[in-house]
Design a protein around this motif. Structure first.
Motif, short mmCIF file in Angstrom:
data_model
loop_
_atom_site.label_atom_id
_atom_site.label_comp_id
_atom_site.label_asym_id
_atom_site.label_seq_id
_atom_site.Cartn_x
_atom_site.Cartn_y
_atom_site.Cartn_z
N GLU A 177 0.83 -1.22 0.00
CA GLU A 177 0.00 0.00 0.00
C GLU A 177 0.86 1.26 0.00
O GLU A 177 0.43 2.32 -0.45
CB GLU A 177 -0.93 0.04 1.23
N ASP A 178 2.08 1.15 0.51
CA ASP A 178 2.96 2.32 0.55
C ASP A 178 3.43 2.74 -0.84
O ASP A 178 4.07 3.78 -1.00
CB ASP A 178 4.20 2.04 1.42
N CYS A 179 3.16 1.90 -1.85
CA CYS A 179 3.56 2.23 -3.22
C CYS A 179 2.62 3.22 -3.88
O CYS A 179 2.93 3.77 -4.94
CB CYS A 179 3.59 0.97 -4.08
N GLU A 180 1.45 3.42 -3.26
CA GLU A 180 0.47 4.29 -3.88
C GLU A 180 0.78 5.75 -3.59
O GLU A 180 1.07 6.12 -2.46
CB GLU A 180 -0.93 3.94 -3.33
N PHE A 181 0.74 6.60 -4.63
CA PHE A 181 0.94 8.04 -4.45
C PHE A 181 -0.40 8.74 -4.59
O PHE A 181 -1.25 8.32 -5.38
CB PHE A 181 1.87 8.61 -5.52
N GLU A 182 -0.52 9.86 -3.86
CA GLU A 182 -1.70 10.70 -4.05
C GLU A 182 -1.76 11.14 -5.51
O GLU A 182 -0.72 11.45 -6.10
CB GLU A 182 -1.57 11.93 -3.13
N ASN A 183 -2.93 11.16 -6.08
CA ASN A 183 -3.15 11.58 -7.48
C ASN A 183 -2.62 10.60 -8.53
O ASN A 183 -2.55 10.93 -9.71
CB ASN A 183 -2.56 12.97 -7.76
N ASP A 184 -2.26 9.40 -8.10
CA ASP A 184 -1.82 8.37 -9.04
C ASP A 184 -2.85 8.10 -10.13
O ASP A 184 -2.49 7.76 -11.26
CB ASP A 184 -1.61 7.04 -8.28
N THR A 185 -4.13 8.20 -9.77
CA THR A 185 -5.18 7.88 -10.75
C THR A 185 -5.90 9.14 -11.25
O THR A 185 -6.94 9.05 -11.88
CB THR A 185 -6.21 6.90 -10.14
N HIS A 186 -5.33 10.28 -10.99
CA HIS A 186 -5.90 11.54 -11.51
C HIS A 186 -5.86 11.53 -13.03
O HIS A 186 -4.93 10.96 -13.62
CB HIS A 186 -5.08 12.72 -10.95
N LYS A 187 -6.80 12.18 -13.67
CA LYS A 187 -6.89 12.12 -15.14
C LYS A 187 -5.65 12.73 -15.83
O LYS A 187 -5.32 12.36 -16.96
CB LYS A 187 -8.17 12.78 -15.65
N ASP A 188 -4.99 13.66 -15.18
CA ASP A 188 -3.82 14.30 -15.80
C ASP A 188 -2.50 13.58 -15.50
O ASP A 188 -1.44 14.00 -15.95
CB ASP A 188 -3.69 15.76 -15.31
N THR A 189 -2.58 12.52 -14.71
CA THR A 189 -1.36 11.77 -14.36
C THR A 189 -1.12 10.68 -15.39
O THR A 189 -2.06 10.05 -15.86
CB THR A 189 -1.55 11.12 -12.97
N PHE A 190 0.17 10.49 -15.76
CA PHE A 190 0.46 9.34 -16.61
C PHE A 190 1.69 8.59 -16.09
O PHE A 190 2.59 9.18 -15.46
CB PHE A 190 0.61 9.74 -18.09
N HIS A 191 1.68 7.30 -16.34
CA HIS A 191 2.76 6.41 -15.89
C HIS A 191 3.39 5.75 -17.11
O HIS A 191 2.67 5.29 -18.00
CB HIS A 191 2.20 5.31 -14.98
N LEU A 192 4.69 5.67 -17.13
CA LEU A 192 5.40 4.99 -18.22
C LEU A 192 6.12 3.78 -17.67
O LEU A 192 6.69 3.81 -16.57
CB LEU A 192 6.43 5.93 -18.86
N GLY A 193 6.11 2.72 -18.48
CA GLY A 193 6.85 1.52 -18.11
C GLY A 193 7.83 1.17 -19.22
O GLY A 193 7.50 1.27 -20.41
N LEU A 194 9.03 0.78 -18.84
CA LEU A 194 10.01 0.32 -19.82
C LEU A 194 10.13 -1.20 -19.71
O LEU A 194 10.41 -1.73 -18.62
CB LEU A 194 11.36 0.99 -19.59
N TYR A 195 9.88 -1.87 -20.82
CA TYR A 195 9.93 -3.33 -20.86
C TYR A 195 11.19 -3.78 -21.58
O TYR A 195 11.56 -3.22 -22.62
CB TYR A 195 8.72 -3.89 -21.61
N VAL A 196 11.84 -4.78 -21.04
CA VAL A 196 12.95 -5.46 -21.71
C VAL A 196 12.51 -6.90 -21.89
O VAL A 196 12.25 -7.60 -20.89
CB VAL A 196 14.24 -5.40 -20.86
N ASN A 197 12.39 -7.32 -23.12
CA ASN A 197 11.92 -8.68 -23.40
C ASN A 197 10.67 -9.02 -22.60
O ASN A 197 10.60 -10.02 -21.91
CB ASN A 197 13.02 -9.70 -23.07
N SER A 198 9.70 -8.14 -22.65
CA SER A 198 8.38 -8.32 -21.99
C SER A 198 8.41 -8.21 -20.47
O SER A 198 7.39 -8.44 -19.82
CB SER A 198 7.73 -9.66 -22.36
N LEU A 199 9.56 -7.93 -19.89
CA LEU A 199 9.65 -7.78 -18.43
C LEU A 199 9.68 -6.28 -18.09
O LEU A 199 10.50 -5.54 -18.64
CB LEU A 199 10.93 -8.44 -17.91
N LEU A 200 8.77 -5.87 -17.20
CA LEU A 200 8.75 -4.47 -16.78
C LEU A 200 9.95 -4.22 -15.86
O LEU A 200 10.04 -4.81 -14.78
CB LEU A 200 7.45 -4.17 -16.04
N ILE A 201 10.87 -3.36 -16.28
CA ILE A 201 12.08 -3.15 -15.48
C ILE A 201 12.25 -1.70 -15.01
O ILE A 201 13.09 -1.42 -14.15
CB ILE A 201 13.36 -3.62 -16.22
#
Ligand SMILES: CC(C)(COP(=O)(O)OP(=O)(O)OC[C@H]1O[C@@H](n2cnc3c(N)ncnc32)[C@H](O)[C@@H]1OP(=O)(O)O)[C@@H](O)C(=O)NCCC(=O)NCCS
Length: 154
Positions: free
Chosen positions: A35-59
């Protein structure tokens, strides 16, 4: 042994707040409740998250959210948060790729400045990415010494 960036298929894509936990948790909140991984406004409409995948693994993950600080006169400010690369993949330019991708998207959204609170250990990384320190060091409970850093987008 650390993987070789040239031999891996990498791509960066939008991910959900919860998907970031796979990297946020071991890198930024080790040993703490998920639960400590959650940030305030994480799901706000103006927030975006990027993930970098290496061979299908999120790193690697990073989050950008609209957040204004009076210290900057610019409107349309974005805060960078939750920057993390799995330990085995650090030092291979993946973090820099994520920051650069995020900067491009913030610019597309007419963001003029990116700022954040940087851990002391990450100062060199952010300096290499073109960010500057503003103000004095301060403490964030349970995390440690931080500096505010920023970049005005051109
Ligand atoms: C900080 C972090 C995101 C950097 O990502 P990374 O993929 O390891 O960094 P990169 O390989 O993209 O590094 C880009 C540049 O910064 C430099 N750099 C990265 N981390 C560094 C460090 N700890 N000390 C000195 N230089 C560093 C690299 O040498 C590289 O320089 P170059 O372009 O001249 O080759 C990653 O190491 C990490 O997740 N650390 C633990 C979590 C953390 O501290 N997050 C930041 C919270 S504010």
């Amino acid at each position: 042994m650390a993987p070789n960036i040239d031999n891996n298929k990498t791509h960066i894509t939008f991910i959900t707040a919860e998907e970031t936990y796979g990297v946020r948790h071991p890198v930024l909140r080790p040993g703490r409740p998920i639960e400590d991984c959650e940030f305030e406004n994480d799901t706000h409409k103006d927030t975006f998250h990027l993930g970098l995948y290496v061979n299908s693994l999120l790193i690697g993950v990073v989050t950008f959210m609209k957040a204004s600080k009076d210290i900057f006169e610019h409107k349309d400010q974005y805060q960078l948060r939750g920057m993390a690369v799995l330990e085995a993949y650090q030092g291979l330019q993946y973090g820099k790729l994520l920051v650069e991708k995020g900067e491009g998207i913030v610019k597309e959204k007419n963001g003029k400045i990116i700022w954040f609170n940087a851990r002391e250990v990450a100062l060199k990384f952010y300096t290499k990415c073109g960010y500057k320190i503003i103000g004095d060091a301060f403490n964030i409970p349970k995390v440690g010494t931080h500096y505010m850093m920023f970049k005005i987008l051109k």
